[in-house]
Scaffold this active site. Sequence first.
Site, PDB file in Angstrom:
ATOM      1  N   ASP A   1     -21.810  17.972  28.280  1.00 40.31           N
ATOM      2  CA  ASP A   1     -22.775  19.202  28.565  1.00 40.31           C
ATOM      3  C   ASP A   1     -24.107  18.331  27.910  1.00 40.31           C
ATOM      4  OD1 ASP A   1     -23.905  21.935  28.586  1.00 40.31           O
ATOM      5  OD2 ASP A   1     -24.281  21.363  26.387  1.00 40.31           O
TER       6      ASP A   1
ATOM      7  N   GLU B   1     -22.874  16.256  32.876  1.00 40.25           N
ATOM      8  CA  GLU B   1     -24.229  17.184  33.456  1.00 40.25           C
ATOM      9  C   GLU B   1     -25.238  16.215  33.214  1.00 40.25           C
ATOM     10  OE1 GLU B   1     -25.474  21.678  32.643  1.00 40.25           O
ATOM     11  OE2 GLU B   1     -25.139  20.349  30.811  1.00 40.25           O
TER      12      GLU B   1
END
Length: 707
Positions: free
Chosen positions: A343, A379
Amino acid sequence: MRPWPGTPYPLGATYDGVGTNFALFSEVADEVELCLYDDEGKETRVRLPEVDGFVHHGYLIGIGPGQHYGYRVHGPFEPEHGPRCNPNKLLIDPYAKAISNGVEWDESLFGYKFGEPDQRNDQDSAPYVPKSVVVNPFFDWSNDRAPKTPYNESVIYEAHVRGLTMNHPEIPHRLRGTYAGIAHPVVIDHLTKLGVTAIELMPVHQFITDHGLAEKGLRNYWGYNTIGFFAPHDLYAAMPDQANQVQEFKGMVRALHEANIEVILDVVYNHTAEGNHLGPTLSMRGIDNEAYYRLVEDDKQHYMDYTGTGNSLNVRSPHTLQLIMDSLRYWVTEMHVDGFRFDLAATLAREFYDVDRLSTFFDLVQQDPVVSQVKLIAEPWDVGPGGYQVGNFPPLWTEWNGKYRDTVRDFWRGEPATLGEFASRVTGSSDLYQQDGRRPYASINFVTAHDGFTLNDLVSYNDKHNEANGEDGRDGADDNRSWNCGVEGPTDDPEVLALRGRQRRNLLATMLLSQGVPMLLHGDEFGRTQQGNNNVYCQDSDIAWVDWALAEENADLIEFTSALTAFRKQHPVLRRRRFFAGKPIRSGDDLRDIAWFTPGGEEMTEHNWGDDFGRCVIAFLNGEGIPDLDQRGMRVVDDSFLLAFNAHHEDIEATLPEESYGPQWTVVVDTATGAVQIPELGEPIPAGGKLTLVARSLVVLQRTGGE
């Protein structure tokens, strides 16, 4: 309770069958107390007797699995200079392998008094803090085998442990929302039917619901609020007491592996749940604030925030880097997971201010013999300056390709000037990944993900509808690149419903026929809806949970998706390991590995690519031009295909290419009808023949006839 000296490594609580070694890093601590709790919550404090290399440690005989514990750290409390030690705050072990119970919000959890942020708060927080738990590390992995599916053969399924299983009628109630629910045969059978090779689970590291959401009566549903990087979230376990969540998680992994499905974890190493300078003191803040967090250089009372959550982990600190790497290795070696999706991964590359693709974190991953061998998905952005880094991660990494998502959405909703970029995206985004030696599978292709509209909502809403979140619509993205097909939200209009169905199939087919690695969002294969909410981070409810009743209602969409994944698996030209070259495949041969045509059957020119009104293009994929070898060293050869994309609002009569590309062609996929590889689709069409491309549809033709 007199402890033996023990050892400074490994960090955390390590049970050896006789007793448990406890080790905690803190460079600023003067003294560390280990706090043990019995079943009634009575606390016993034991000072850790030894310090080596800033690691405080001790060994206790007779302490074993199920023991609840925490730490109290004695040291300086000087927020203006960085340290925030306060022995009145019970602290979670950053290396805890299990954590029991959530936070009970109380003023004692904070380092200051409410209304007086400059006043130190010495209330005891122990009754309100989650407890770390000693775990039994022993598990029978003897028959476990990691699938090790190559990237180019992978189909990823992004899912939420709770959301995927809470409403499944065939899963027993006690197993819904749990790791055991994911491992249930009905879920595994569904994934297998879809052709899924890897399930990417949204955060399962122990997380908490922050104070603001709790006050609104909402919960942190997504889980991007980690407080324990080694512990599987206890509320996702059917039997969370006494650290059974660890055993249950391992059982889930083993069951998925038996079905040849990999397990990828969505991990959040960019920040923690302790928030900004007004957040609670739960763990690292009270252990060694400056080592674990990025502080503002000239004002160390405040935190650097590249994540939008209040803090950022200090990846310049060797101890924080060790924590991250130890956590990653633990999940691979002890929990047998097959990869990670990071993330806001750009934050991990910020050694100073800018994002640095050669940062220490990437160096450590590159040379690590364990972590470097699993799937690593970034990401590739964060919310800080220069944080959008799609295409800029090192060669070992793959990336969520946000440009793929945006371009494919724009193309099918009819935005102008998208043809050129659309062609680049469906052929693997060589403009992003080829220059640094990466392959097409560096691109994780997705049209929808947890963050944003579902596939059904993408074709049903022009605007977000996040009223249930209680933020007056301020939350969630405004740039959704969606199109409601003429009516906002639910409708009974048969024409609108037919168009939405076709658009869903267009988007799914485009993704599954593109070079790269496709990623499905759970429930999209049967039309899951969030009622227009594009930010269900706080909706632990039917709004976010998968409605399995739709699986029966939209069984045809499941069949379409399953047929496409099978079609992709059958044909290596659709999942090449190397980029198209656009050159002849043999010396003296004019036939290239890829070619592009106008609807009129002519090769695309620079003018055609720049046509703002272009909505239709045909790609020729040469199955004889695959520069790959199979496991036996034989050249990979496949059939050849035409992929005809028509995003125009009217039917288009297309002319097939000249005979040198193939004597005749047969339609094998048609999103207008939802058919995949059905012989009844029609008679072969000769080279130069005509084919009607229905408005907003995708057709795949397979070369037939000839040698």
